[in-house]
Design a protein around this motif. Structure first.
Motif, PDB file in Angstrom:
ATOM      1  N   PRO A 435       0.918  -1.250  -0.051  1.00 58.84           N
ATOM      2  CA  PRO A 435      -0.047   0.031   0.078  1.00 58.84           C
ATOM      3  C   PRO A 435       0.817   1.334  -0.127  1.00 58.84           C
ATOM      4  O   PRO A 435       0.576   2.318  -0.635  1.00 58.84           O
ATOM      5  N   ILE A 436       1.966   1.290   0.686  1.00 55.51           N
ATOM      6  CA  ILE A 436       2.832   2.617   0.798  1.00 55.51           C
ATOM      7  C   ILE A 436       3.278   2.829  -0.730  1.00 55.51           C
ATOM      8  O   ILE A 436       3.425   3.934  -1.008  1.00 55.51           O
ATOM      9  N   ARG A 437       3.960   1.661  -1.344  1.00 61.46           N
ATOM     10  CA  ARG A 437       4.509   1.921  -2.793  1.00 61.46           C
ATOM     11  C   ARG A 437       3.351   2.421  -3.616  1.00 61.46           C
ATOM     12  O   ARG A 437       3.369   3.158  -4.709  1.00 61.46           O
ATOM     13  N   GLN A 438       1.987   1.747  -3.378  1.00 59.65           N
ATOM     14  CA  GLN A 438       1.114   1.951  -4.284  1.00 59.65           C
ATOM     15  C   GLN A 438       0.677   3.391  -4.270  1.00 59.65           C
ATOM     16  O   GLN A 438       0.495   4.266  -5.253  1.00 59.65           O
ATOM     17  N   ARG A 439       0.968   4.149  -2.963  1.00 60.23           N
ATOM     18  CA  ARG A 439       0.417   5.595  -2.788  1.00 60.23           C
ATOM     19  C   ARG A 439       1.370   6.356  -3.455  1.00 60.23           C
ATOM     20  O   ARG A 439       1.261   7.476  -3.916  1.00 60.23           O
ATOM     21  N   ALA A 440       2.764   5.987  -3.394  1.00 59.86           N
ATOM     22  CA  ALA A 440       4.049   6.737  -3.766  1.00 59.86           C
ATOM     23  C   ALA A 440       3.862   6.797  -5.339  1.00 59.86           C
ATOM     24  O   ALA A 440       4.312   8.066  -5.721  1.00 59.86           O
ATOM     25  N   LEU A 441       3.543   5.772  -5.972  1.00 59.18           N
ATOM     26  CA  LEU A 441       3.436   5.409  -7.130  1.00 59.18           C
ATOM     27  C   LEU A 441       2.482   6.174  -7.800  1.00 59.18           C
ATOM     28  O   LEU A 441       2.030   6.165  -9.157  1.00 59.18           O
ATOM     29  N   ARG A 442       1.401   6.332  -6.992  1.00 65.12           N
ATOM     30  CA  ARG A 442       0.011   6.902  -7.589  1.00 65.12           C
ATOM     31  C   ARG A 442      -0.629   6.135  -8.384  1.00 65.12           C
ATOM     32  O   ARG A 442      -1.323   6.446  -9.290  1.00 65.12           O
ATOM     33  N   VAL A 443      -0.501   4.973  -7.966  1.00 58.32           N
ATOM     34  CA  VAL A 443      -1.303   3.850  -9.169  1.00 58.32           C
ATOM     35  C   VAL A 443      -2.922   3.810  -8.633  1.00 58.32           C
ATOM     36  O   VAL A 443      -3.395   4.040  -7.320  1.00 58.32           O
ATOM     37  N   THR A 444      -3.534   3.492  -9.635  1.00 56.39           N
ATOM     38  CA  THR A 444      -5.179   3.267  -9.266  1.00 56.39           C
ATOM     39  C   THR A 444      -5.398   1.890  -9.801  1.00 56.39           C
ATOM     40  O   THR A 444      -4.662   1.352 -10.237  1.00 56.39           O
ATOM     41  N   TRP A 445      -6.820   1.513  -9.328  1.00 56.38           N
ATOM     42  CA  TRP A 445      -7.083   0.157  -9.961  1.00 56.38           C
ATOM     43  C   TRP A 445      -7.139   0.084 -11.429  1.00 56.38           C
ATOM     44  O   TRP A 445      -6.878  -1.005 -12.178  1.00 56.38           O
ATOM     45  N   GLU A 446      -7.003   1.156 -12.110  1.00 50.98           N
ATOM     46  CA  GLU A 446      -7.054   1.046 -13.781  1.00 50.98           C
ATOM     47  C   GLU A 446      -5.197   0.569 -14.190  1.00 50.98           C
ATOM     48  O   GLU A 446      -5.200   0.251 -15.036  1.00 50.98           O
ATOM     49  N   THR A 447      -4.294   1.040 -13.234  1.00 56.94           N
ATOM     50  CA  THR A 447      -3.021   0.736 -13.633  1.00 56.94           C
ATOM     51  C   THR A 447      -2.239  -0.159 -12.650  1.00 56.94           C
ATOM     52  O   THR A 447      -1.001  -0.529 -12.961  1.00 56.94           O
ATOM     53  N   ASN A 448      -2.843  -0.973 -11.705  1.00 60.03           N
ATOM     54  CA  ASN A 448      -2.374  -1.793 -10.574  1.00 60.03           C
ATOM     55  C   ASN A 448      -3.168  -3.157 -10.589  1.00 60.03           C
ATOM     56  O   ASN A 448      -4.290  -3.020 -10.429  1.00 60.03           O
ATOM     57  N   GLN A 449      -2.369  -4.215 -11.076  1.00 56.78           N
ATOM     58  CA  GLN A 449      -3.191  -5.466 -10.981  1.00 56.78           C
ATOM     59  C   GLN A 449      -3.794  -5.935  -9.675  1.00 56.78           C
ATOM     60  O   GLN A 449      -4.973  -6.289  -9.351  1.00 56.78           O
ATOM     61  N   ALA A 450      -3.302  -5.527  -8.269  1.00 58.46           N
ATOM     62  CA  ALA A 450      -3.624  -5.902  -7.066  1.00 58.46           C
ATOM     63  C   ALA A 450      -4.751  -5.032  -6.861  1.00 58.46           C
ATOM     64  O   ALA A 450      -5.808  -5.377  -6.191  1.00 58.46           O
ATOM     65  N   LEU A 451      -4.999  -3.672  -6.939  1.00 58.21           N
ATOM     66  CA  LEU A 451      -5.943  -2.914  -6.841  1.00 58.21           C
ATOM     67  C   LEU A 451      -7.005  -3.160  -7.803  1.00 58.21           C
ATOM     68  O   LEU A 451      -8.156  -3.123  -7.573  1.00 58.21           O
ATOM     69  N   CYS A 452      -6.662  -3.638  -9.098  1.00 61.33           N
ATOM     70  CA  CYS A 452      -7.872  -4.001  -9.899  1.00 61.33           C
ATOM     71  C   CYS A 452      -8.638  -5.441  -9.455  1.00 61.33           C
ATOM     72  O   CYS A 452      -9.630  -5.329  -9.589  1.00 61.33           O
ATOM     73  N   ASP A 453      -7.658  -6.125  -8.935  1.00 61.79           N
ATOM     74  CA  ASP A 453      -8.421  -7.486  -8.312  1.00 61.79           C
ATOM     75  C   ASP A 453      -9.372  -7.174  -7.245  1.00 61.79           C
ATOM     76  O   ASP A 453     -10.468  -7.570  -7.074  1.00 61.79           O
ATOM     77  N   ALA A 454      -8.880  -5.982  -6.464  1.00 66.08           N
ATOM     78  CA  ALA A 454      -9.633  -5.801  -5.357  1.00 66.08           C
ATOM     79  C   ALA A 454     -10.991  -5.033  -5.758  1.00 66.08           C
ATOM     80  O   ALA A 454     -11.936  -5.301  -5.160  1.00 66.08           O
ATOM     81  N   GLU A 455     -10.791  -4.220  -6.709  1.00 69.28           N
ATOM     82  CA  GLU A 455     -11.991  -3.312  -7.337  1.00 69.28           C
ATOM     83  C   GLU A 455     -12.932  -4.265  -7.911  1.00 69.28           C
ATOM     84  O   GLU A 455     -14.347  -4.305  -7.979  1.00 69.28           O
ATOM     85  N   LEU A 456     -12.372  -5.469  -8.705  1.00 67.24           N
ATOM     86  CA  LEU A 456     -13.396  -6.418  -9.397  1.00 67.24           C
ATOM     87  C   LEU A 456     -14.283  -7.235  -8.384  1.00 67.24           C
ATOM     88  O   LEU A 456     -15.331  -7.427  -8.561  1.00 67.24           O
ATOM     89  N   LYS A 457     -13.273  -7.397  -7.410  1.00 66.95           N
ATOM     90  CA  LYS A 457     -14.092  -8.250  -6.141  1.00 66.95           C
ATOM     91  C   LYS A 457     -15.234  -7.446  -5.648  1.00 66.95           C
ATOM     92  O   LYS A 457     -16.256  -7.938  -5.323  1.00 66.95           O
TER      93      LYS A 457
END
Length: 646
Positions: A435-457
């Motif tokens: 989560p820390i790297r996700q915030r630092a890289l400013r990724v979203t569910w449209e650009t990150n697989q883990a966040l996309c899996d969570a959003e799809l779920k």
């Protein structure tokens, strides 16, 4: 199912295939050697066999390149099979005018004279004759390298294709379709207002699914590109080193730098391991952390924890006449205390916590140790940078002296390194779960697989809830998990079975080195006694490994298939040829080998002593793009001398 090749025929195709018919007979021999000199269409025949069997789509230019000459407008290639004693002919019709290719099937039991357009095959045979599997038994020489390439998945794909594990993938897709149908059924009985909301939820879920597929494809593409660039970087570094060591003076300085580099790398690795070991012991990390741990241990003793919240404490209390608060304990209170004691810690749990409490109170350590280790590690890393700078300076000296080749190599290496850095950053953005790297890289569910899996779920859950199909969906997910687990277990079992069988054959084929397959992942990982993992192998060893793997794979398969191979021994030395010629053919019910005259020694002559079940065919070129086909062992043996006097 048993599939046997009974022959093939071609018309108006280039490379000696203008008009040729190879007939292996209705009941073909177990082994067939087809001797064809270079230029008579061996490679083209193999390619057409693969394409016709698999029903491959041929590009327009590929079709036109098969044209014998400008005087012909159409071409033809036919493969004759016997499938469980039933004859089937697969035909490929080529139109050189528009570059089109069409397939036809001829079966005795079919209507309309037995000839149907397309691949009118039994379901099992249609599933069997697909490109991934066809390339195994109509052996593609490039496969010898690909099945060892750990960046590819050919070895695992071969096992999955032959043992039909792809049917389990189809089952998972079928489960998804059933769930989708149930959700649509539930949505169809909703009111108009509800239906609009459900459609919105379905669209949102589908959007997340497509995004997940896009990200997965992006990750696969990036991984392949990274593997390519890693190989390119290794090649460039090797060429740069070779170029620089041409100068004796620089070679001596580089050898000293390399020796020092080895010492620095070893020291850095040791310091890193020691630092990690210290980090696993909190008292050694920082004085403040040590102080807080000791304070926590003291507090636990002061509060008499965990004894005061133990089950035994309350059981003893229930036997007393007075509570610790001074109130009398009657029958009702005693019963409540006894029943409630089960909610508290048992004696074995208390024992563990007491050990932890003692360890906390008596915590000790030297926090300066980590500081010392990190300082020493920093020095080694600085030394590593200095050594790299010195290497770069030596290269710069050569470039300054006018070495344009070295300059171009360094430029290519810099571009390759920059691209690898970009690809690495892209992979991190795609795959990081931190989560820390996700915030630092400013990724979203449209650009990150883990966040996309969570959003799809999350979107799937909302849709399931709205359609009241949540229970059905969960059952489907559990069933898919069981299917996936079965597929993985089956693949692991088959991998190990094929690996052991492959190593048995390698021991018989390659006797000069104890070469073995250590693991079958995406590719074949090799090892050799005394040196462990083995990356590079000779062309002959590569071919021997491929034969051992494929014979192990096909010999135990649930289908009996012919094995067709072009130049099976051209890159093997005579001793290994003889081993291959004596060992491998016995693993197949039918084997067709295209050979050239130079392969007779050691390989083809291994068949001369076999009393039966061997067919010899010699194809010799003649004018006009045609060829003569001669049966018999004598013509096969003597062909080279006739070719030399022609």
């Amino acid at each position: 199912m048993e599939v046997r090749l009974t022959g093939w025929r071609s018309q108006n195709i280039r490379g000696g295939l203008r008009d040729i018919d190879i007939d292996l007979g209705a009941d073909p021999e177990r082994w067939t050697l087809v001797q064809m000199p270079n230029g008579t269409g061996k490679t083209t025949t193999m390619a057409l066999l693969r394409a016709t069997l698999a029903g491959a789509e041929l590009p327009t230019q590929t079709v036109r390149d098969l044209r014998a000459d400008d005087s012909v407008e159409t071409g033809f290639f036919e493969v004759r099979l016997r499938v469980d004693d039933k004859p089937i002919r697969l035909q490929l019709h080529l139109d050189f005018r528009d570059g089109s290719a069409t397939y036809w099937t001829v079966r005795a039991e079919a209507r309309g004279g037995g000839r149907e357009e397309g691949r009118a095959l039994p379901a099992d045979l249609r599933e069997l004759l697909k490109a991934p599997l066809t390339e195994l038994f109509v052996f593609n020489g490039e496969l010898a390298t690909q099945i060892r390439d750990l960046t590819k998945t050919r070895a695992a794909e071969a096992i999955r294709a032959l043992y039909r594990l792809d049917t389990l993938d189809a089952l998972r897709r079928r489960i998804d379709r059933l769930v989708d149908q149930e959700q649509r059924r539930a949505a169809s009985v909703s009111t108009a207002k509800e239906e609009k909301g459900l459609r919105r939820l379905q669209n949102a879920r589908d959007e997340a699914r497509m995004t997940k597929e896009r990200l997965n494809q992006q990750q696969r593409t990036t991984a392949v590109r990274m593997a390519e660039r890693e190989r390119e970087r290794a090649r460039l570094e090797t060429e740069i080193l070779a170029r620089m060591t041409e100068d004796a003076g620089i070679r001596t300085r580089l050898e000293k730098l390399t020796e020092r580099q080895g010492e620095v790398d070893a020291a850095a690795a040791l310091l890193s391991a020691q630092a990690l070991d210290v980090l696993r012991r909190p008292p050694h990390v920082h004085p403040r952390l040590l102080s807080r741990l000791q304070t926590l241990g003291g507090k636990l003793y002061e509060l008499k924890l965990p004894e005061t919240i133990s089950a035994e404490f309350f059981r003893e209390l229930s036997t007393q006449a007075t509570c610790v608060c001074g109130r009398p304990i009657g029958h009702a209170e005693r019963k409540a205390i006894s029943e409630g004691a089960a909610r508290y810690l048992a004696q074995d749990q208390i024992s563990i916590i007491n050990q932890m409490k003692l360890a906390l109170r008596e915590s000790s350590g030297d926090p300066s140790q980590l500081t010392q280790l990190t300082g020493d590690l920093r020095e080694q890393l600085n030394e590593r940078r200095k050594l790299k700078a010195e290497r770069d300076r030596l290269a710069s000296e050569r470039i300054a002296e006018g070495d344009e080749v070295l300059k171009n190599l360094k430029t290519e290496l810099a571009a390759c390194t920059d691209e690898l850095a970009t690809l690495t950053a892209s992979v991190e953005r795609l795959t990081t779960k931190d989560p820390i790297r996700q915030r630092a890289l400013r990724v979203t569910w449209e650009t990150n697989q883990a966040l996309c899996d969570a959003e799809l779920k999350n979107r799937q859950f909302r849709l399931d809830t709205a359609t009241k199909t949540r229970s059905f969906v969960l059952q489907g997910e559990r069933l898919k998990a069981l299917v996936s687990d079965a597929a993985e277990r089956a693949l692991d079992i088959l991998r190990e079975r094929v690996r052991l069988s492959t190593n048995e054959k390698l021991a018989q084929i390659i006797k000069t080195e104890a070469l073995q397959v250590s693991r079958i992942g995406g590719g074949l990982e090799l090892r050799s006694t005394g040196i462990g993992a083995k990356g590079g192998v000779s062309e002959g060893q590569s071919l021997a490994v491929a034969y051992a793997f494929l014979t192990s794979l096909l010999a135990e398969a649930p289908y009996r298939l012919p094995f067709i191979v072009d130049s099976p021994a051209v890159s093997l030395d005579t001793a290994v040829r003889r081993e291959v010629g004596e060992l491998i053919p016995d693993f197949f019910g039918q084997m067709i080998m295209f050979v050239i005259s130079s392969e007779r020694e050691g390989f083809a002559d291994a068949f001369y002593d076999r009393p039966s079940d061997v067919q010899y065919i010699t194809v010799s070129p003649r004018s006009g793009g045609n060829a003569d086909v001669v049966q018999g062992v004598e013509a096969f043996k003597n062909f080279h001398s006739r070719e030399g006097t022609a």
